[in-house]
Scaffold this active site. Sequence first.
Site, PDB file in Angstrom:
ATOM      1  N   HIS A   1      -4.574   0.485   5.253  1.00  0.00           N
ATOM      2  CA  HIS A   1      -4.800   1.898   4.959  1.00  0.00           C
ATOM      3  C   HIS A   1      -5.124   2.034   3.478  1.00  0.00           C
ATOM      4  O   HIS A   1      -4.662   1.243   2.644  1.00  0.00           O
ATOM      5  CB  HIS A   1      -3.555   2.719   5.278  1.00  0.00           C
ATOM      6  CG  HIS A   1      -3.280   2.863   6.736  1.00  0.00           C
ATOM      7  ND1 HIS A   1      -2.481   3.870   7.226  1.00  0.00           N
ATOM      8  CD2 HIS A   1      -3.681   2.147   7.813  1.00  0.00           C
ATOM      9  CE1 HIS A   1      -2.402   3.764   8.544  1.00  0.00           C
ATOM     10  NE2 HIS A   1      -3.117   2.719   8.917  1.00  0.00           N
TER      11      HIS A   1
ATOM     12  N   GLU B   1      -4.010   4.049   1.246  1.00  0.00           N
ATOM     13  CA  GLU B   1      -2.823   4.203   0.400  1.00  0.00           C
ATOM     14  C   GLU B   1      -2.137   2.858   0.160  1.00  0.00           C
ATOM     15  O   GLU B   1      -1.736   2.562  -0.975  1.00  0.00           O
ATOM     16  CB  GLU B   1      -1.818   5.175   1.048  1.00  0.00           C
ATOM     17  CG  GLU B   1      -2.344   6.573   1.229  1.00  0.00           C
ATOM     18  CD  GLU B   1      -3.000   6.817   2.600  1.00  0.00           C
ATOM     19  OE1 GLU B   1      -3.100   7.986   2.989  1.00  0.00           O
ATOM     20  OE2 GLU B   1      -3.422   5.837   3.263  1.00  0.00           O
TER      21      GLU B   1
ATOM     22  N   CYS C   1       0.210   8.746   6.604  1.00  0.00           N
ATOM     23  CA  CYS C   1       0.950   8.486   7.840  1.00  0.00           C
ATOM     24  C   CYS C   1       2.396   8.114   7.488  1.00  0.00           C
ATOM     25  O   CYS C   1       2.756   7.984   6.305  1.00  0.00           O
ATOM     26  CB  CYS C   1       0.277   7.369   8.637  1.00  0.00           C
ATOM     27  SG  CYS C   1       0.468   5.723   7.902  1.00  0.00           S
TER      28      CYS C   1
ATOM     29  N   CYS D   1       2.589   4.968   5.366  1.00  0.00           N
ATOM     30  CA  CYS D   1       2.121   5.132   3.982  1.00  0.00           C
ATOM     31  C   CYS D   1       3.049   5.992   3.137  1.00  0.00           C
ATOM     32  O   CYS D   1       3.322   5.656   1.984  1.00  0.00           O
ATOM     33  CB  CYS D   1       0.694   5.681   3.974  1.00  0.00           C
ATOM     34  SG  CYS D   1      -0.519   4.470   4.574  1.00  0.00           S
TER      35      CYS D   1
END
Length: 157
Positions: free
Chosen positions: A56, A58, A86, A89
């Site tokens: 991801h 992040e 999410c 993250c």
Amino acid sequence: MIKNDTDEKFMKSALKEAMKAYKEGEVPVGCVIVREGKIIAKAGNSMVKSNSSLSHAEMKAIRSAQRKTGDWRLEGCTIYSTVEPCIMCISAIALSRIERAVYGCKDPKFGGCGSLAEIHKIGRLNHKTRVEGGVLAEECAELMREFFREIRKNRLK
């Protein structure tokens, strides 16, 4: 959320990272990490390219910032993400001691900052990350809508 020029400036940088991801066929999420008014890390999603659900934007930006600073603690930093982080993250953001998380649009399917859960509000956590959403929300949401429209269109061919 009180919008300010600084948040919009850095969200535009995150949107550039999201556009790069979009052009590579990735879900268009972009992220930048800022300390003392300067971007110290930036990344876009690369789950497809890396074949990893951990890639991801992040997570990648956090790793990059930690390498750059030489410290796993990212105190005094703000992370900007085009989409609500999410659960994975926002947990990594808190564990990294990031002071503030700013996101663009909500993520009703995976959002960990209010859509599915409010990880940052769990009282027993030893670090509290302030979370603010809605910065350039429409621009961020439109990029996501366009990406998924394109996917659906290509599946119909």
